[in-house]
Design a protein around this motif. Structure first.
Motif: not given
Lengths: 135, 392
Positions: B83-92, B176-179, B370-373
């Motif tokens: 399962f692949k998750v991308f942490l984008g941090h912000d829209l660069h 959305r993820f609180p980071y 949020a991670w569980l979501s």
């Protein structure tokens, strides 16, 4: 008419190539290096990776020795796989020199490729902010 | 079966230096405390990435790619099992576009409330040289799109940024993820005090008698929005307001030289936690004069954590969950700063409200939920590898 498979191809799955109208970005997933070609280099990359073996490969304004040098460079960098000896480079009969130079831009990481200032905010105070577990 | 988690980063995290690393460290900390089996891998320390990919192609793995460089690595690979998750941090690409617009006064946001509205400011030549051009921004956009397409879910701290991704992909693939985990500091009588009532600096003007208003800014000069923001504040706002600005963080000699001879600005460099709390106690206001950027700005959360009231641009508070703590925060577009009255709601103490806000939106429990979501999406069919050749 049955065409032969290309003599050269993108070296998948170790290499991935992302083409646009203006350029192509290639990534060698084995070593993490990025490459970029544009202009005549882009046209050459397309021609080299699509031409059936033993078919004449011609790139406008590019002399044959330059095209052959570029093909060997791409193979040396493991970006293309296949046998350069099965390629027929053109244009035959034209001058062996002159024309455009084919450039392969090589980068160590994505930020180098994009030429950016550091992307993320820098909070340079060592030890701050304090995480709850550290307090 | 509980999945194992592998977090891929371009290089080893340095949470003391940058916000992106801090976010990864916060996530690691929360997952570790909750008993997840987590491994962190720095791609620049991996000699054979092909071998790594073979190891990662495991259906019992969750691969978290942090930042576009790791995202491109995962998205461009043949991984079809984890399962692949991308942490984008912000829209660069959005941030880079805003940087270009802020410097050159171009772009559709120039006339909006959130965009730059002051004269084009190229600053020193060496800064102007770094401003990304359209080709770079477009290339970044292309690479980010590839990251979104090659991951099962992409995470952004700003709801709006996640919406942008979903709109562009035409499917629900971003959340959305609180980071960040930003816990309020322990109660402190000094910090819990009510701030003075309205301080109308615009009316008082720089010739006002009485103690000078003290402003504090936290952030280093390597981050372009920080440097632009401080330059703009000192040039366009501080002469009207009066007062002094204390800049905390690592500013290079070259960056400081731009302000040489100006008595209204002081560079304190990196400071200890204790010194920072002392500065917060003595300061009247924190400033977040960011004219461009993207994502949630951690410095704003830092100010809330310190209990400082702040004045911020709309860009600076972008992505923060609403409602905002009004006792602690004034939001004004750049063109209105010089005429803004620095008064928060009814002279309330900002710290208790800020503390409530942080507990509600940026606690480790919020991050865990949020991670569980995110993991709940594993039940959907996993994202296949991208076509290796987009032409076909």
């Amino acid at each position: 008419v049955t065409l032969s498979p290309p003599a050269l191809r993108i070296n998948e799955p170790d290499v991935t190539a992302d083409f646009s109208d203006d350029d192509a970005v290639l990534i060698n997933l084995r070593n993490g290096r990025y490459y970029r070609v544009e202009g005549p280099g882009l046209r050459a990359l397309r021609a080299l990776s699509e031409a059936p073996a033993h078919e004449l490969i011609v790139v406008e304004d590019v002399a044959r020795p330059e095209l052959e040098r570029f093909a060997r460079l791409l193979v040396d960098r493991h970006l293309l796989a296949g046998d350069v000896e099965q390629c027929r480079f053109g244009p035959l009969g034209d001058s062996e020199s002159g024309g455009q130079t084919l450039d392969l831009e090589e980068y160590g990481d994505l930020e180098d490729l994009l030429g950016l200032d550091p992307i993320h905010d820098v909070e340079p105070m060592k030890g701050w902010p304090v995480r709850a577990s550290d307090a | 079966v509980t999945p194992r988690i592998v977090i891929l980063e371009p290089s080893r995290s340095n949470p003391d230096r940058d916000g992106g690393s801090r976010a990864v460290a916060d996530l690691l900390d929360v997952l570790d405390r909750d008993g997840w089996q987590v491994e962190s891998i720095a791609l620049d320390e991996v000699d054979d990435r092909g071998a790594l990919l073979e190891r990662l192609n495991d259906p019992n793995l969750v691969v978290v790619s942090s930042r576009p460089e790791a995202g491109i690595f995962t998205a461009s690979s043949w991984l079809d099992q984890p399962f692949k998750v991308f942490l984008g941090h912000d829209l660069h690409h959005r941030r880079l576009g805003r940087w270009r617009d802020a410097v050159w006064g171009t772009g559709p946001e120039t006339d909006s409330d959130t965009g730059p509205d002051t004269a084009p400011d190229t600053g020193p030549d060496e800064i102007a040289d770094q401003v990304p051009d359209d080709a770079v921004i477009n290339r970044m956009h292309r690479l980010e799109r590839r990251c979104w397409q090659g991951h099962d879910v992409s995470l952004y701290p700003d709801r709006d940024e996640a919406d942008v991704v979903n709109l562009e992909l035409g499917e629900d693939r971003a959340m959305r993820f609180p980071y960040f985990v930003v816990e309020p500091q322990p109660e402190s009588p000094d910090l819990d005090r009510a701030r003075p009532d309205a301080t109308d600096l615009a009316a008082a003007g720089s010739g006002s008698s009485g103690p000078a208003t003290s402003f504090v800014f936290i952030g280093g000069s390597r981050h372009a929005p920080n440097r632009d923001g401080v330059r703009w504040f000192v040039r366009d706002v501080l002469p009207t307001w009066g007062g002094r600005l204390q800049v905390i963080g690592d500013w290079s000699a070259e960056a400081r030289a731009e302000f040489e001879g100006q008595a209204s600005i002081e560079f304190s460099g990196p400071v200890s936690d204790e010194a920072l709390r002392a500065i917060a106690r003595a300061a009247d206001w924190a400033i977040a004069p960011l004219r461009f950027g993207a994502g949630v700005k951690r410095k704003v959360l830092h100010y809330l954590q310190l209990g400082l009231p702040m004045i911020a641009t709309p860009v600076a508070i972008e992505g923060l969950p609403r409602p905002l703590p009004t006792a602690a925060l004034i939001v004004a577009p750049p063109r209105e700063w010089a005429t803004t009255s620095l008064a928060t709601d009814g002279g309330l103490a900002p710290r208790p409200e800020s503390a409530r806000y942080l507990r509600q939106h940026f606690s480790r429990f919020v991050l865990r939920d949020a991670w569980l979501s995110v993991l709940a999406r594993r039940s959907k069919p996993s994202c296949p590898p991208l076509d290796q050749d987009p032409r076909s």
